[in-house]
Design a protein around this motif. Structure first.
Motif, PDB file in Angstrom:
ATOM      1  N   GLN A   1       0.823  -1.206   0.000  1.00  0.00           N
ATOM      2  CA  GLN A   1       0.000   0.000   0.000  1.00  0.00           C
ATOM      3  C   GLN A   1       0.857   1.256   0.000  1.00  0.00           C
ATOM      4  N   ASP A   2       0.499   2.163  -0.904  1.00  0.00           N
ATOM      5  CA  ASP A   2       1.171   3.444  -1.040  1.00  0.00           C
ATOM      6  C   ASP A   2       0.071   4.496  -1.178  1.00  0.00           C
ATOM      7  N   TYR A   3       0.453   5.750  -1.330  1.00  0.00           N
ATOM      8  CA  TYR A   3      -0.522   6.826  -1.448  1.00  0.00           C
ATOM      9  C   TYR A   3      -0.170   7.711  -2.636  1.00  0.00           C
ATOM     10  N   LEU A   4      -1.211   8.150  -3.344  1.00  0.00           N
ATOM     11  CA  LEU A   4      -1.072   8.921  -4.566  1.00  0.00           C
ATOM     12  C   LEU A   4      -1.886  10.204  -4.426  1.00  0.00           C
ATOM     13  N   PRO A   5      -1.322  11.374  -4.766  1.00  0.00           N
ATOM     14  CA  PRO A   5      -2.136  12.592  -4.725  1.00  0.00           C
ATOM     15  C   PRO A   5      -3.109  12.621  -5.912  1.00  0.00           C
ATOM     16  N   THR A   6      -4.342  12.995  -5.648  1.00  0.00           N
ATOM     17  CA  THR A   6      -5.356  13.119  -6.705  1.00  0.00           C
ATOM     18  C   THR A   6      -6.026  14.485  -6.590  1.00  0.00           C
ATOM     19  N   LYS A   7      -6.960  14.737  -7.482  1.00  0.00           N
ATOM     20  CA  LYS A   7      -7.651  16.021  -7.519  1.00  0.00           C
ATOM     21  C   LYS A   7      -8.381  16.312  -6.206  1.00  0.00           C
ATOM     22  N   ASP A   8      -8.966  15.291  -5.590  1.00  0.00           N
ATOM     23  CA  ASP A   8      -9.775  15.519  -4.396  1.00  0.00           C
ATOM     24  C   ASP A   8      -9.115  15.095  -3.083  1.00  0.00           C
ATOM     25  N   ARG A   9      -7.980  14.376  -3.142  1.00  0.00           N
ATOM     26  CA  ARG A   9      -7.319  13.912  -1.912  1.00  0.00           C
ATOM     27  C   ARG A   9      -5.805  14.041  -2.037  1.00  0.00           C
ATOM     28  N   ALA A  10      -5.180  14.414  -0.951  1.00  0.00           N
ATOM     29  CA  ALA A  10      -3.710  14.497  -0.946  1.00  0.00           C
ATOM     30  C   ALA A  10      -3.084  13.111  -0.851  1.00  0.00           C
ATOM     31  N   SER A  11      -3.825  12.149  -0.302  1.00  0.00           N
ATOM     32  CA  SER A  11      -3.297  10.792  -0.111  1.00  0.00           C
ATOM     33  C   SER A  11      -4.362   9.750  -0.434  1.00  0.00           C
ATOM     34  N   CYS A  12      -4.418   9.339  -1.670  1.00  0.00           N
ATOM     35  CA  CYS A  12      -5.355   8.306  -2.115  1.00  0.00           C
ATOM     36  C   CYS A  12      -4.664   6.946  -1.976  1.00  0.00           C
ATOM     37  N   PRO A  13      -5.239   5.993  -1.226  1.00  0.00           N
ATOM     38  CA  PRO A  13      -4.582   4.696  -1.033  1.00  0.00           C
ATOM     39  C   PRO A  13      -4.613   3.836  -2.298  1.00  0.00           C
ATOM     40  N   VAL A  14      -3.437   3.412  -2.730  1.00  0.00           N
ATOM     41  CA  VAL A  14      -3.268   2.565  -3.915  1.00  0.00           C
ATOM     42  C   VAL A  14      -2.152   1.556  -3.620  1.00  0.00           C
ATOM     43  N   TYR A  15      -1.812   0.723  -4.597  1.00  0.00           N
ATOM     44  CA  TYR A  15      -0.756  -0.273  -4.404  1.00  0.00           C
ATOM     45  C   TYR A  15       0.363  -0.100  -5.424  1.00  0.00           C
ATOM     46  N   ILE A  16       1.596  -0.337  -4.961  1.00  0.00           N
ATOM     47  CA  ILE A  16       2.774  -0.402  -5.829  1.00  0.00           C
ATOM     48  C   ILE A  16       3.429  -1.766  -5.602  1.00  0.00           C
ATOM     49  N   CYS A  17       4.328  -2.162  -6.472  1.00  0.00           N
ATOM     50  CA  CYS A  17       5.042  -3.431  -6.317  1.00  0.00           C
ATOM     51  C   CYS A  17       6.348  -3.205  -5.569  1.00  0.00           C
TER      52      CYS A  17
END
Length: 108
Positions: free
Chosen positions: A77-93
């Motif tokens: 689990q990592d976090y990605l900035p998006t238009k509506d959130r500074a930390s959107c939970p996503v996955y990286i390898c």
């Protein structure tokens, strides 16, 4: 002549998988949209501005789950900035060699 054609086919077949992954700007999507794109396509490249140097663009590969990672890697689990959130939970390898005891127990 046959060698040139075979070499051209070989180069094309090696380059094709690298072109197959889609690229998106995470700042033009909401968190839900970004997660939906990642889940639909299984793996995508997202670009976003760096926090400390906003003029610098960062890139990373985000995946739906461990099945989209190469052998010897798992979804972390990592976090990605998006238009509506500074930390959107996503996955990286990440490589399995980075695992500690807690990751082995709680890995998804």
């Amino acid at each position: 002549m046959k060698k040139i054609i075979l070499l051209g086919l070989l180069v094309t077949s090696v380059a094709t998988p690298a072109l197959a992954i889609s690229r998106y700007n995470s700042m033009s999507m909401t968190c839900a949209e970004a997660r939906a794109v990642i889940n639909r396509e299984r793996a995508v490249i997202m670009r976003y501005p760096a926090k400390r140097t906003p003029k610098m663009t960062l890139y990373d590969r985000y995946v739906a789950d461990s099945g989209a990672c190469d052998q010897g890697f798992y979804a972390y689990q990592d976090y990605l900035p998006t238009k509506d959130r500074a930390s959107c939970p996503v996955y990286i390898c990440r490589p399995t060699t980075d695992l500690d005891d807690d990751d082995l127990i709680f890995r998804r």
